[in-house]
Scaffold this active site. Structure first.
Site, PDB file in Angstrom:
ATOM      1  N   SER A 193       0.834  -1.204   0.000  1.00  0.00           N
ATOM      2  CA  SER A 193       0.000   0.000   0.000  1.00  0.00           C
ATOM      3  C   SER A 193       0.868   1.253   0.000  1.00  0.00           C
ATOM      4  CB  SER A 193      -0.964  -0.039   1.181  1.00  0.00           C
ATOM      5  OG  SER A 193      -1.938   0.970   1.080  1.00  0.00           O
ATOM      6  N   ASP A 346      -9.984  -3.558  -5.464  1.00  0.00           N
ATOM      7  CA  ASP A 346      -9.147  -2.601  -4.748  1.00  0.00           C
ATOM      8  C   ASP A 346      -9.175  -1.271  -5.483  1.00  0.00           C
ATOM      9  OD1 ASP A 346      -7.208  -1.220  -3.330  1.00  0.00           O
ATOM     10  OD2 ASP A 346      -5.528  -2.424  -4.075  1.00  0.00           O
ATOM     11  N   HIS A 376      -7.998  -4.909  -0.837  1.00  0.00           N
ATOM     12  CA  HIS A 376      -6.948  -4.126  -0.195  1.00  0.00           C
ATOM     13  C   HIS A 376      -6.857  -4.477   1.291  1.00  0.00           C
ATOM     14  CE1 HIS A 376      -4.196  -0.668  -0.590  1.00  0.00           C
ATOM     15  NE2 HIS A 376      -4.383  -0.576   0.714  1.00  0.00           N
TER      16      HIS A 376
END
Length: 407
Positions: A193, A346, A376
């Site tokens: 991320s 995501d 995610h």
């Protein structure tokens, strides 16, 4: 008198129950759970618990008790840490940066790979403890020396500090490879991320450091790469899918970049971007660069009129430090090979696709792994039984397979 004493004791459970009911309603009214996701009930439960802690944290913040970020991290760090008997785990400090080193105990006939890992969490969540078991798993399964970086975060620090901490930790590690028994030709940088943002920036930054070993490969797991075009297909398709909804992502972005939340709409619709800049970046960030199979239900939107006041507030997002996707072609052509992992459900999926295209256009080798039932944040759940998901195991297996392939 007894009734007066009992009142506060009864009020607290009633309050906590009321908050729980509120977040359950919010979840069902605002959240999308795609049919492709496995264990949908478990997914809903986890998201309700996530919302519950975030909401309680926000209430604490409004009351001036503590920030939401610290409240959430407190609960994250309550997880039991189990040290692997096959590893030596050492807590260190590289200057002001806390790091955790994971080294296999078994003897090795040659220097091992080194993996520098940057956790996710939007610069708000995550910690060394929260990712302890994940880094232990990587060190054990790949027989590598893993360095987990505990960069400083919001609310005490903002994103320039986070990125500088990541760079400083990387430089320190690269200068100490012999001490840790790491092969200077097999050092990987890995990030999840917002940790992927750190990896991309570090890969670019180190190109000018001929005094340091060259990074062998960059590993990016559903990374955040830009805040310029937030109307890409995945931003439309997955804006209400946990655990990174558009609302939460923009909130993290504004907090970490010190942007007033009142400008959130301008960031989303791109009205803070001067037309000349957008014309330059469009060749790299346009939805035209996304393969057609990822454009289901995508609607091309007319750019909003330029807002100079919004530009003055949010122009920091146009810096390459926040959007490494806008680095020049000459930079991308020099980058190390990459392993890119994306999840279909995501909001950041298309950032990975754009990065993949930019690397391939410049002849940089790319290995891409896409998880159709992934979402995610699934990475950190890989060993959290009974709350792990098949996509979490797929992700970790793909990651381990790639690292083991670096010889």
């Amino acid at each position: 008198m007894c009734a007066l004493l009992l009142a506060p004791l009864l009020a607290l459970p009633a309050f906590l129950l009321g908050v729980l009911v509120w977040v359950i309603l919010e979840h069902f009214l605002t959240t999308d759970v795609p049919p492709v996701l496995q264990h949908r009930l478990k997914f809903r439960f986890l998201h309700c618990m996530f919302l519950y802690v975030v909401t309680l944290g926000n209430i604490n913040e409004k009351l001036g008790i503590c920030s939401m970020a610290k409240f959430f991290r407190f609960f994250q760090d309550c997880m039991i840490i189990r040290n692997d008997p096959k590893l030596v785990v050492t807590n260190l400090r590289y200057g002001t940066v806390p790091v955790r080193l994971f080294q296999p105990k078994a003897a090795s006939f040659r220097p091992r790979r080194g993996v520098i890992f940057y956790h996710g969490g939007g610069g708000i969540l995550g910690s060394l403890d929260a990712y302890h078991s994940l880094c232990s798993f990587l060190a054990r399964e790949t027989d590598s020396v893993v360095l987990s970086v505990g960069y400083r975060m919001y609310p005490d620090y903002h994103s320039p500090t986070m990125i500088q901490d990541c760079i400083n930790a990387c430089i320190h590690f690269l200068k100490s490879l012999n001490t840790y028994g790491v092969d200077s030709k097999r050092v990987l940088v890995c990030g999840e991320s917002v940790g992927g943002l750190a990896v991309a920036l570090i890969s670019q930054f180190l190109l000018n450091r001929s005094d340091l070993p060259r990074i062998r490969a960059q590993i990016l797991i559903y990374p955040f790469f830009q805040a310029i075009n937030l109307q890409l297909p995945s931003f439309q398709q997955s804006q209400n899918i946990p655990f990174l909804t558009r609302k939460f992502m923009i909130s993290c972005l504004c907090n970490c970049a010190s942007i007033d939340p009142s400008w959130q709409d301008a960031i989303v619709n791109g009205s803070y971007i001067p037309p000349k800049m957008w014309k330059k970046y469009q060749k790299w960030l346009s939805a035209d660069n996304i393969p057609q199979e990822f454009k289901k239900n995508y609607r091309s939107l007319v750019p909003s009129p330029f807002n100079e006041a919004a530009y003055l507030e949010a122009q920091i997002l146009l810096d390459v430090k926040y959007s490494p996707l806008i680095a020049e072609d000459e930079i991308f052509a020099q980058l190390p090979e990459a392993f890119l992992l994306s999840c279909e459900n995501d909001i950041l999926r298309d950032d990975t696709l754009l990065y993949k295209k930019r690397l391939e256009d410049q002849g940089v080798p790319v290995t891409w792994y896409h998880i159709e039932d992934g979402f995610h944040g699934s990475m950190i759940l890989f060993d959290k039984k009974p709350f792990s998901f098949p996509c979490s195991l797929k992700l970790m297996n793909a990651l381990v397979c790639y690292i083991n392939g670096i010889q």
